[in-house]
Design a protein around this motif. Sequence first.
Motif, mmCIF file in Angstrom:
data_model
loop_
_atom_site.group_PDB
_atom_site.id
_atom_site.type_symbol
_atom_site.label_atom_id
_atom_site.label_comp_id
_atom_site.label_asym_id
_atom_site.label_seq_id
_atom_site.Cartn_x
_atom_site.Cartn_y
_atom_site.Cartn_z
ATOM 1 N N SER A 151 0.835 -1.218 0.000
ATOM 2 C CA SER A 151 0.000 0.000 0.000
ATOM 3 C C SER A 151 0.860 1.256 0.000
ATOM 4 O O SER A 151 0.407 2.321 -0.416
ATOM 5 C CB SER A 151 -0.940 0.004 1.199
ATOM 6 O OG SER A 151 -0.189 0.033 2.398
ATOM 7 N N VAL A 152 2.099 1.133 0.463
ATOM 8 C CA VAL A 152 3.020 2.275 0.445
ATOM 9 C C VAL A 152 3.751 2.328 -0.899
ATOM 10 O O VAL A 152 3.859 3.388 -1.524
ATOM 11 C CB VAL A 152 4.054 2.171 1.591
ATOM 12 C CG1 VAL A 152 5.084 3.296 1.497
ATOM 13 C CG2 VAL A 152 3.360 2.179 2.953
ATOM 14 N N PRO A 210 1.645 3.261 -4.624
ATOM 15 C CA PRO A 210 1.502 4.671 -5.057
ATOM 16 C C PRO A 210 2.832 5.335 -5.415
ATOM 17 O O PRO A 210 2.849 6.264 -6.235
ATOM 18 C CB PRO A 210 0.829 5.359 -3.858
ATOM 19 C CG PRO A 210 0.894 4.402 -2.721
ATOM 20 C CD PRO A 210 1.056 3.030 -3.282
ATOM 21 N N MET A 211 3.936 4.849 -4.849
ATOM 22 C CA MET A 211 5.237 5.397 -5.252
ATOM 23 C C MET A 211 5.525 5.034 -6.705
ATOM 24 O O MET A 211 6.056 5.845 -7.476
ATOM 25 C CB MET A 211 6.342 4.873 -4.326
ATOM 26 C CG MET A 211 6.203 5.383 -2.899
ATOM 27 S SD MET A 211 7.251 4.487 -1.708
ATOM 28 C CE MET A 211 8.866 5.062 -2.200
ATOM 29 N N ALA A 215 3.498 7.208 -8.835
ATOM 30 C CA ALA A 215 4.095 8.546 -8.942
ATOM 31 C C ALA A 215 5.200 8.539 -9.999
ATOM 32 O O ALA A 215 5.311 9.468 -10.812
ATOM 33 C CB ALA A 215 4.645 8.986 -7.588
ATOM 34 N N SER A 246 -0.292 15.087 -10.488
ATOM 35 C CA SER A 246 -0.417 13.641 -10.726
ATOM 36 C C SER A 246 0.776 12.871 -10.190
ATOM 37 O O SER A 246 0.690 11.678 -9.922
ATOM 38 C CB SER A 246 -0.592 13.372 -12.222
ATOM 39 O OG SER A 246 0.567 13.790 -12.925
ATOM 40 N N VAL A 247 1.906 13.557 -10.032
ATOM 41 C CA VAL A 247 3.100 12.916 -9.457
ATOM 42 C C VAL A 247 3.058 13.021 -7.932
ATOM 43 O O VAL A 247 3.310 12.043 -7.212
ATOM 44 C CB VAL A 247 4.393 13.582 -9.987
ATOM 45 C CG1 VAL A 247 5.624 12.994 -9.309
ATOM 46 C CG2 VAL A 247 4.491 13.440 -11.512
ATOM 47 N N PRO A 252 0.078 10.891 -5.541
ATOM 48 C CA PRO A 252 0.348 9.519 -5.081
ATOM 49 C C PRO A 252 1.493 9.433 -4.065
ATOM 50 O O PRO A 252 1.524 8.516 -3.241
ATOM 51 C CB PRO A 252 0.682 8.751 -6.369
ATOM 52 C CG PRO A 252 0.857 9.770 -7.435
ATOM 53 C CD PRO A 252 0.124 10.999 -7.012
ATOM 54 N N MET A 253 2.416 10.402 -4.100
ATOM 55 C CA MET A 253 3.474 10.414 -3.085
ATOM 56 C C MET A 253 2.874 10.704 -1.703
ATOM 57 O O MET A 253 3.273 10.113 -0.698
ATOM 58 C CB MET A 253 4.543 11.453 -3.429
ATOM 59 C CG MET A 253 5.326 11.100 -4.693
ATOM 60 S SD MET A 253 6.309 12.484 -5.326
ATOM 61 C CE MET A 253 7.597 12.559 -4.092
ATOM 62 N N ALA A 292 1.214 7.652 -0.550
ATOM 63 C CA ALA A 292 2.199 6.693 -0.031
ATOM 64 C C ALA A 292 2.557 7.047 1.415
ATOM 65 O O ALA A 292 2.660 6.165 2.276
ATOM 66 C CB ALA A 292 3.446 6.679 -0.918
ATOM 67 N N GLU A 327 -0.113 6.012 3.710
ATOM 68 C CA GLU A 327 -0.105 4.566 3.922
ATOM 69 C C GLU A 327 1.029 4.117 4.852
ATOM 70 O O GLU A 327 0.979 3.021 5.408
ATOM 71 C CB GLU A 327 -0.022 3.826 2.586
ATOM 72 C CG GLU A 327 -1.287 3.956 1.740
ATOM 73 C CD GLU A 327 -2.527 3.336 2.384
ATOM 74 O OE1 GLU A 327 -2.366 2.435 3.229
ATOM 75 O OE2 GLU A 327 -3.644 3.761 2.042
ATOM 76 N N ILE A 328 2.046 4.956 4.994
ATOM 77 C CA ILE A 328 3.110 4.632 5.958
ATOM 78 C C ILE A 328 2.528 4.665 7.371
ATOM 79 O O ILE A 328 2.776 3.761 8.181
ATOM 80 C CB ILE A 328 4.301 5.594 5.802
ATOM 81 C CG1 ILE A 328 5.037 5.289 4.495
ATOM 82 C CG2 ILE A 328 5.259 5.467 6.992
ATOM 83 C CD1 ILE A 328 6.160 6.252 4.157
#
Lengths: 403, 403
Positions: free
Chosen positions: A254-255, A258-259, A262, B254-255, B258-259, B262, B265-266
Amino acid sequence: MPTYFTSAPGKVILFGEHAVVYGKVATAGSLGLRSNTLIQNRTDGLIQVNLPDVQLVSAWKIKDIPHQTTWEGYPYPPSTMNMTLLEQLGTFVDLAEHTNRSQAAIALLYLHSYLSTNDDVDMAGGIQGGYDFSVRSNLPVGAGLGSSASYSVCLATALLQLNGYLSGEGTKEDKRDLINQWAFQAEKVIHGNPSGIDNTVSTLGGAVMFKKGEKIEPLPGFQSLRFLLTNTRVPRETQVQVANVRKLQEKFPSVVNPMLDAIHEISVSCKDLFAQEDQDRSHLLSRFGELVDVNHGLLAALGVSHPALEKVREISSKLGLKSKLTGAGGGGCALTLIRDDVTPETVAVIKQLLEAEGFQCMETQVGGPGVGVLTLGAPITIAEFLSHDRAYFEAIQHWTYFS
Amino acid sequence: MPTYFTSAPGKVILFGEHAVVYGKVATAGSLGLRSNTLIQNRTDGLIQVNLPDVQLVSAWKIKDIPHQTTWEGYPYPPSTMNMTLLEQLGTFVDLAEHTNRSQAAIALLYLHSYLSTNDDVDMAGGIQGGYDFSVRSNLPVGAGLGSSASYSVCLATALLQLNGYLSGEGTKEDKRDLINQWAFQAEKVIHGNPSGIDNTVSTLGGAVMFKKGEKIEPLPGFQSLRFLLTNTRVPRETQVQVANVRKLQEKFPSVVNPMLDAIHEISVSCKDLFAQEDQDRSHLLSRFGELVDVNHGLLAALGVSHPALEKVREISSKLGLKSKLTGAGGGGCALTLIRDDVTPETVAVIKQLLEAEGFQCMETQVGGPGVGVLTLGAPITIAEFLSHDRAYFEAIQHWTYFS
């Protein structure tokens, strides 16, 4: 009996390394560092090979080499590799297996078996035929810069040119496709299961976007960019780095997912950047630099950087320049974007600082032309060809490009 | 006339700084570095204040301070700040405005105006009342470690305790809530528009998860962790860093989006990690360290690291330890996870290396208890209180905690 030079670039991954393994888009560009080849007929029935970059100096008798006269799909390569031929050639070259030297030799002989036409003629006319084939490369071998693809493209182009395949009426696109397909054959001989990206970039030049299992597409509107390419001399460990990212992704999907998204979007943003018409070049370069920065950050966050690569970042960042690792990471090379407003003095300073760390620096461009051919008026000696340096080939203005 | 110590921790952001601005979840924990307070009655009608950490040494006459006898919601603070009172107190303390010193003084007097009960009694009985209020903090001021919140929690607890609000029959949760609400008032005096996270972590201890506009939730099962806290002494520029991330997000949504996902999600992965029962602690610490690594990487990719923070990463990474910046970045502090298997020798080495860079290092834990009160058998002098060091307070075993 003409003499030809062929010339083909290496490649660098601009964005998307590692993410491409997970089905994301990546961007690669042709590198200003190129391989240059001499091919010219002989009359003694020998293939005289000089590849000093892989320590291959050899001569083979054409009559000893297997010859494929017809095949499905002619003049394009057969759809499956000829494993019988490969085995025969492996025995024939009699070099230690799976060295750069033996793979380069087998790739040459494999393409020769299909493409060579003059040996038949020679038999009939009593002439022995044969040719000189020499390559000088400015690409470091095994640094992830597509040195084998640039060799493969040079080789395919040289044999196609010498044997008349490129002088017909076909379009530039057809000839380019023929070169790329035969270069891919050579890559398969060398690598077993190559992606086809390196030979495509080397053939087409410019920049391309690619995605696993999909067609490689040229990046429209791409403008050539200047880079400082730094080889940290820390050996790459592609398999290890790919496996480490996989482990992280399995632990924290899940982490990590998305990276990877990106990173995918960085390539998309790069495409959008070059698609904008009439934009200020300094604005373009500034935005491109930001993408370079973010992509490196994401790669470092995935754990594939290395202290040597971070050192490149530290030094370039002090001078206001943006760098990223290119390729698998954990060592290997870094790219530093040289914006148009960067002075030669600044470039000299950064080179000095990087070389003081034991790194090897090369100024080059990304996005230049793909494969080129040059017809010389008179034969030259192999020694003369080998004596020419990078600047000599770069100064040649009248290459015929297929891009 | 009892003498009380109160003690409250600072806080660190473990995961999610910057992303929290975009509505993502972040995780914070209480820091082993604490503020410690002495409060005890006097009989001369004076509030004698000693706050050496903000250079505040002062005495005020209780009879000169406005007093709020009844208010809506008693004993909880009124729902809106009393701006009239704030203005009066600003004039009263007569210190340069908006210094740490003046804000600490006004926060004290603001809470005093509501919570002090003994001055009424004193008037009736002819006794003058008053109290000593002294604070020693082990938290660097303005380093993003919640020093003001730990002061606010100590202050609220001291005044509530001295005036009998914490000795009733209410549950621990009720008392904790009362402390936290009054501490939040003090934070509002000091900061204007605080998030409430710092005082909540300081009151509750342990670790919490929080999201803009939502209730702050304790992180269940959180286990105390050892860290080396490194202050790079590079000034933080919170507003600048927040603005830079915003600019990047606006350029490349858009970049960047998602970062931020992420990073969100951590925190979720961290929660999941501690929710797993019966797991091996070394496995937990190894996983936690990986999240530390990835979160720092993402923050660096967002552009909020700094060469000094990267230096901390470089040094700790050489010793196999995981670090991340904490807070806004661009300077400020870094956290280095000290796994249980790390030897004291390794910790000594890393401290030495970091201090050689000019950084300040403190060994501490994250996730320890929140606010505590200690009732002393006999009054002590302010001088004696101020002479006690961090170790003295840490060695006290019988604090009454509200967590």
